[in-house]
Design a protein around this motif. Structure first.
Motif, PDB file in Angstrom:
ATOM      1  N   PHE A  60       0.245  -6.685  -3.238  1.00  0.00           N
ATOM      2  CA  PHE A  60      -0.741  -6.857  -2.475  1.00  0.00           C
ATOM      3  C   PHE A  60       0.039  -7.933  -1.019  1.00  0.00           C
ATOM      4  CE2 PHE A  60      -4.459  -7.775  -5.639  1.00  0.00           C
ATOM      5  CZ  PHE A  60      -5.161  -6.977  -4.896  1.00  0.00           C
ATOM      6  N   TYR A  61       1.359  -8.117  -1.869  1.00  0.00           N
ATOM      7  CA  TYR A  61       2.570  -9.186  -1.614  1.00  0.00           C
ATOM      8  C   TYR A  61       2.881  -9.041  -0.205  1.00  0.00           C
ATOM      9  CZ  TYR A  61       6.956 -11.845  -0.710  1.00  0.00           C
ATOM     10  OH  TYR A  61       8.155 -12.444  -1.250  1.00  0.00           O
ATOM     11  N   HIS A  62       2.912  -7.948   0.095  1.00  0.00           N
ATOM     12  CA  HIS A  62       3.399  -7.275   1.518  1.00  0.00           C
ATOM     13  C   HIS A  62       1.871  -7.980   2.306  1.00  0.00           C
ATOM     14  CE1 HIS A  62       7.406  -5.301   2.388  1.00  0.00           C
ATOM     15  NE2 HIS A  62       7.223  -5.602   1.010  1.00  0.00           N
ATOM     16  N   LEU A  63       0.580  -7.885   1.791  1.00  0.00           N
ATOM     17  CA  LEU A  63      -0.138  -7.411   3.180  1.00  0.00           C
ATOM     18  C   LEU A  63      -0.499  -9.067   2.977  1.00  0.00           C
ATOM     19  CD1 LEU A  63      -3.078  -5.667   1.345  1.00  0.00           C
ATOM     20  CD2 LEU A  63      -1.890  -4.809   3.202  1.00  0.00           C
ATOM     21  N   ILE A  64       0.095  -9.776   2.206  1.00  0.00           N
ATOM     22  CA  ILE A  64      -0.242 -11.526   2.241  1.00  0.00           C
ATOM     23  C   ILE A  64       1.093 -12.121   3.164  1.00  0.00           C
ATOM     24  CG2 ILE A  64       0.153 -14.250   1.425  1.00  0.00           C
ATOM     25  CD1 ILE A  64      -1.722 -12.543  -1.125  1.00  0.00           C
ATOM     26  N   GLN A  65       2.511 -11.546   3.617  1.00  0.00           N
ATOM     27  CA  GLN A  65       3.353 -11.734   4.042  1.00  0.00           C
ATOM     28  C   GLN A  65       3.305 -11.145   5.813  1.00  0.00           C
ATOM     29  OE1 GLN A  65       6.457 -12.696   3.213  1.00  0.00           O
ATOM     30  NE2 GLN A  65       5.477 -13.952   2.199  1.00  0.00           N
ATOM     31  N   GLY A 106      -3.728 -11.667   4.180  1.00  0.00           N
ATOM     32  CA  GLY A 106      -4.490 -12.085   2.976  1.00  0.00           C
ATOM     33  C   GLY A 106      -5.755 -12.146   2.568  1.00  0.00           C
ATOM     34  N   PRO A 107      -6.563 -12.860   1.678  1.00  0.00           N
ATOM     35  CA  PRO A 107      -7.903 -12.593   2.028  1.00  0.00           C
ATOM     36  C   PRO A 107      -8.563 -13.809   2.894  1.00  0.00           C
ATOM     37  CG  PRO A 107      -6.789 -13.828  -0.653  1.00  0.00           C
ATOM     38  CD  PRO A 107      -5.164 -12.801   0.339  1.00  0.00           C
ATOM     39  N   ARG A 160      -8.044 -13.757   5.915  1.00  0.00           N
ATOM     40  CA  ARG A 160      -7.867 -13.186   7.332  1.00  0.00           C
ATOM     41  C   ARG A 160      -9.550 -13.126   7.766  1.00  0.00           C
ATOM     42  NH1 ARG A 160      -8.467 -12.676  10.729  1.00  0.00           N
ATOM     43  NH2 ARG A 160      -6.895 -12.217  12.652  1.00  0.00           N
ATOM     44  N   LEU A 197     -10.642  -8.438   4.421  1.00  0.00           N
ATOM     45  CA  LEU A 197      -9.770  -8.861   3.413  1.00  0.00           C
ATOM     46  C   LEU A 197     -10.327 -10.023   2.131  1.00  0.00           C
ATOM     47  CD1 LEU A 197      -7.027  -8.924   5.636  1.00  0.00           C
ATOM     48  CD2 LEU A 197      -6.491  -7.034   3.806  1.00  0.00           C
ATOM     49  N   SER A 198     -11.026 -10.558   2.488  1.00  0.00           N
ATOM     50  CA  SER A 198     -11.734 -10.748   0.551  1.00  0.00           C
ATOM     51  C   SER A 198     -12.248 -10.058   0.264  1.00  0.00           C
ATOM     52  CB  SER A 198     -12.843 -11.907   1.846  1.00  0.00           C
ATOM     53  OG  SER A 198     -11.733 -13.194   2.306  1.00  0.00           O
ATOM     54  N   PHE A 212      -9.780  -8.145  -1.729  1.00  0.00           N
ATOM     55  CA  PHE A 212      -8.801  -8.696  -2.704  1.00  0.00           C
ATOM     56  C   PHE A 212      -9.504  -8.570  -3.598  1.00  0.00           C
ATOM     57  CE2 PHE A 212      -5.555  -9.170   0.641  1.00  0.00           C
ATOM     58  CZ  PHE A 212      -4.690  -9.695   0.127  1.00  0.00           C
TER      59      PHE A 212
END
Lengths: 128, 217
Positions: free
Chosen positions: B133-138, B142-143, B145, B149-150, B153
């Motif tokens: 999750f951290y990498h996706l948001i980085q 993120g949710p 986008r 993605l919403s 997540f």
């Protein structure tokens, strides 16, 4: 073994007799590993030419693995709790199938019938 | 029904005979063992939980291809990571099974040991998921986008939250087992947590199949 029967008789409520053995857990585990490794390997290798065949196989593996978990880990039988466990599961399954198939079917048709084909290039800058 | 069953229960009320009335309605006899209905009740709760996941799966099924010109599954998911995660959860399932067997054999130390191993696998699963999750948001995925993605997540996050609460429950039960031993109540609690834990593994089969594998084809 004596202690086993002792806890079984006093501590276990009526209707759930079967709590498996090392052998049944290991059997379920090995089957699950195979049924997980096959679809992962299939997708990682790129899948078959026929996309539909790949999808059908992967979903098939998942369904079989769920059944394996139900039998070997959750110890479901038709007699469990006089059949009520199975009944509630089947009821849930029917609702789940109706809900999933219905949602995807209806929304797919909504999309194809209602929405003009989106042009993302043209939409850039709007609302974002 | 007991032997005592007159044709007309109203007659018993008229006689003002509570004992006979209770007997007629089978209230006094065959009292179920305390907690006997807990496993079935808990199973029904799990089925309602299953319906909630079904709704989230349906949402993902509908929105899963709405990328809003953003990245899709192939650009984001790392199947190796998902495979390791799946292995963690599968290992935790079998170690929980061994904990249950040790408990039925009356071996408290062994039960606690297997529960601890289960907890480690559960925490490893959560750690890997948080890393993902951290990498996706980085990466800016993120949710917020896209609808894809919403829904991703929400679905995977809800499962992760279940594992989190399962782990908290696991720790609580380990303390209870350590302090009170293998009592009737603790066996009942272990039974419920066992169902919960295996149920989460079943939901994960749906997640890795429908979200990750089908997304990567």
């Amino acid at each position: 073994m004596g202690a086993h029967h002792d806890t079984h008789d006093h501590g276990h409520s009526a209707g759930s007799h079967d709590h498996g053995s090392h052998a049944s857990y290991i059997k379920g585990f090995i089957l699950s590993v195979i049924l997980t490794a096959l679809p992962f390997g299939l997708v990682m290798a790129g899948g078959f030419e026929n996309r539909l065949l790949t999808v059908a196989l992967i979903v098939g593996f998942a369904v079989v693995q769920i059944l394996i978990h139900m039998v070997y880990f959750l110890h479901m039988t038709a007699k469990h709790e006089e059949g009520w466990t199975l009944m509630s599961t089947l009821f849930t399954l029917i609702v789940v199938v109706i809900m999933l198939a219905g949602s995807i079917w209806v929304m797919y048709h909504m999309n194809t019938n209602m929405m003009p084909k989106m042009n993302h290039e043209a939409l850039q800058g709007f609302g974002s | 029904m007991s032997v005592f069953s007159p044709a007309n229960p109203a007659a018993l009320y008229a006689e003002n005979n509570p004992e006979a009335v209770a007997k007629y309605w089978d209230q006094s006899e065959h009292h179920p063992e305390e907690g006997a209905s807990t496993p079935l009740g808990f199973w029904v709760y799990l089925m309602s939980d299953c319906l909630m996941f079904a709704v989230l799966f349906a949402v993902y099924g509908v929105l899963g291809t709405s990328y809003a010109a953003g990245p899709g599954p192939k650009a984001l998911f790392d199947l190796n990571l998902v495979a390791i995660n799946t292995a963690m959860l599968l290992f935790s399932s079998i170690t929980f099974g061994f904990a249950m067997l040790a408990m039925y054999a009356g071996q408290k130390g062994k039960t606690l040991g297997w529960l601890f191993v289960t907890l480690l696998f559960g925490l490893a699963f959560l750690g890997i998921e948080l890393y993902e999750f951290y990498h996706l948001i980085q990466e800016g995925a993120g949710p917020g986008r896209s609808a894809f993605l919403s829904s991703f997540f929400v679905l995977v996050g809800t499962h992760g939250l279940h594992v989190t609460f399962g782990s908290i429950w696991l720790i609580t039960l380990m303390v209870q087992l350590a302090q009170k031993g293998i009592t009737v109540a603790n066996i009942r609690r272990m039974n419920c947590l066992s169902m919960f834990w295996h149920f989460l593994d079943v939901i994960w089969i749906g997640v890795f199949t429908f979200v990750y594998l089908l997304g990567m084809i």
